[in-house]
Design a protein around this motif. Sequence first.
Motif, PDB file in Angstrom:
ATOM      1  N   SER A 133      42.985  38.518  48.863  1.00 48.33           N
ATOM      2  CA  SER A 133      42.563  39.838  48.372  1.00 48.33           C
ATOM      3  C   SER A 133      43.583  40.950  48.572  1.00 48.33           C
ATOM      4  O   SER A 133      43.558  41.943  47.832  1.00 48.33           O
ATOM      5  CB  SER A 133      41.253  40.246  49.060  1.00 48.33           C
ATOM      6  N   SER A 161      38.972  32.361  48.586  1.00 45.69           N
ATOM      7  CA  SER A 161      37.691  32.434  49.298  1.00 45.69           C
ATOM      8  C   SER A 161      37.002  31.071  49.315  1.00 45.69           C
ATOM      9  O   SER A 161      36.351  30.705  50.294  1.00 45.69           O
ATOM     10  CB  SER A 161      36.774  33.469  48.640  1.00 45.69           C
ATOM     11  N   GLY A 213      41.634  36.151  44.684  1.00 43.85           N
ATOM     12  CA  GLY A 213      40.708  36.351  45.805  1.00 43.85           C
ATOM     13  C   GLY A 213      39.593  35.332  45.814  1.00 43.85           C
ATOM     14  O   GLY A 213      39.254  34.770  46.862  1.00 43.85           O
TER      15      GLY A 213
END
Length: 421
Positions: A105, A179, A175
């Motif tokens: 991110s 994740s 991101g």
Amino acid sequence: MKKEVKMNPNSKWYGPKQIGMMLYTAMLLLIGTCIIGGNNNTVFPMFSEIRGWDVSILNIVSGIGCILKAVGVLVLARTIRKIGAKNLTVITLFISAALLFVFGSTQSLPVFLVVILILGFLGGGYEKNGGMTLTANWWPTKKGVVLGFTTMAIVAMNFVYVPVMPKLLGAIGLGGGMSVIAVILIVVAVIGLVCVKNTPEEAGEYPDGDTSYAASGADISKQMQEYKSPFTLKKVLADKNTWFIGLGSAFAFMAVMSYIASAITSMMAYGYEYTFATRLFAVGGVMGIIGSFLFGLLDQKIGTKKAFVGYFIMILIGFVVALFMPKGAIFCWICTVIIFIAQGALCNLLPSYVATKYGRWDYTSGYQVIGFMFEAGAGVGVMMTGFFASANTMYIFDIICLAIGLVFMALSSDKFVGKAG
């Protein structure tokens, strides 16, 4: 009052609990290989394109991250003696997962680079100290064949992570993709917390599944927790075999990683298509699994040192062939098959050699130094891809280092020096 452990009279080295441990340690190896040193051909080019960052800088810092994994091996070896392999594994996995959320991110290049470095250091916890110590504890004499299976996960990166990550990141973003990987680490950490035992005795089993090891598993487990190895850092460093094995294996890992971290871009520079290069990697991953299995059997059959010497001869041939890759696709195929077989073998031969010399009681003491050199070699190999302008020049350098490594390994001694049992 401590609960008494009921031992399994039918314990086998390949029983259900042992297979569970093999799968778990294999997952640790796969995770560490993917997120540390496995991003150069896949993840970093996408971050570079989308964020506008210089991919050469990312590759160089990735190499430093691999070296910090070596530092983690050395530093966290002392932690493992205090809290155990299981706890160290779980803690470092949770921290790594948290950092992966930041990894995907952040818009800041300095933050991104720092995360790469910390992730590398933590790999010295769950992957190298954690996974390898658990293996040495559970299989003190059969670690060769066990590592032959579990280290297949290392080369599985080439057909699990390399082709999948660009598609995953392209589909759900940088991101989101990272994740997903972070959540996988969390799941593995929770499984470790709930299911993993530091020693087979804690699980009601015997080392190697051999019932002659001990009448009371609880006593052995307690003794291992309280055991203080006589192999101090100074004593291990004073042994010439530490340097022969450590530097020899480091040169091997350096060469392997310099090839793997640059092969796709090098082939494209030679005029081959991206799809051809990625297809080679997929085939190479399969060959790495075969190599891991075959060298695991060879290790068990003729001994780790002889298997290691044979490994060096094979990989030297592979790098000589690599010099001819611009001449035709057949040379790309031959060298890739050989080098990936070697990659599959290398990461089980080194911990097996350390376990052969030090046994399960003193394994951590020996591996903290030898493993440091080994992992540092991998980091240098990744860094080299950012420094050498010509792949062929890099391969010539690799050949010279491999020849030196062969001499070192041939001069090393595999005589057992640790505590028996």
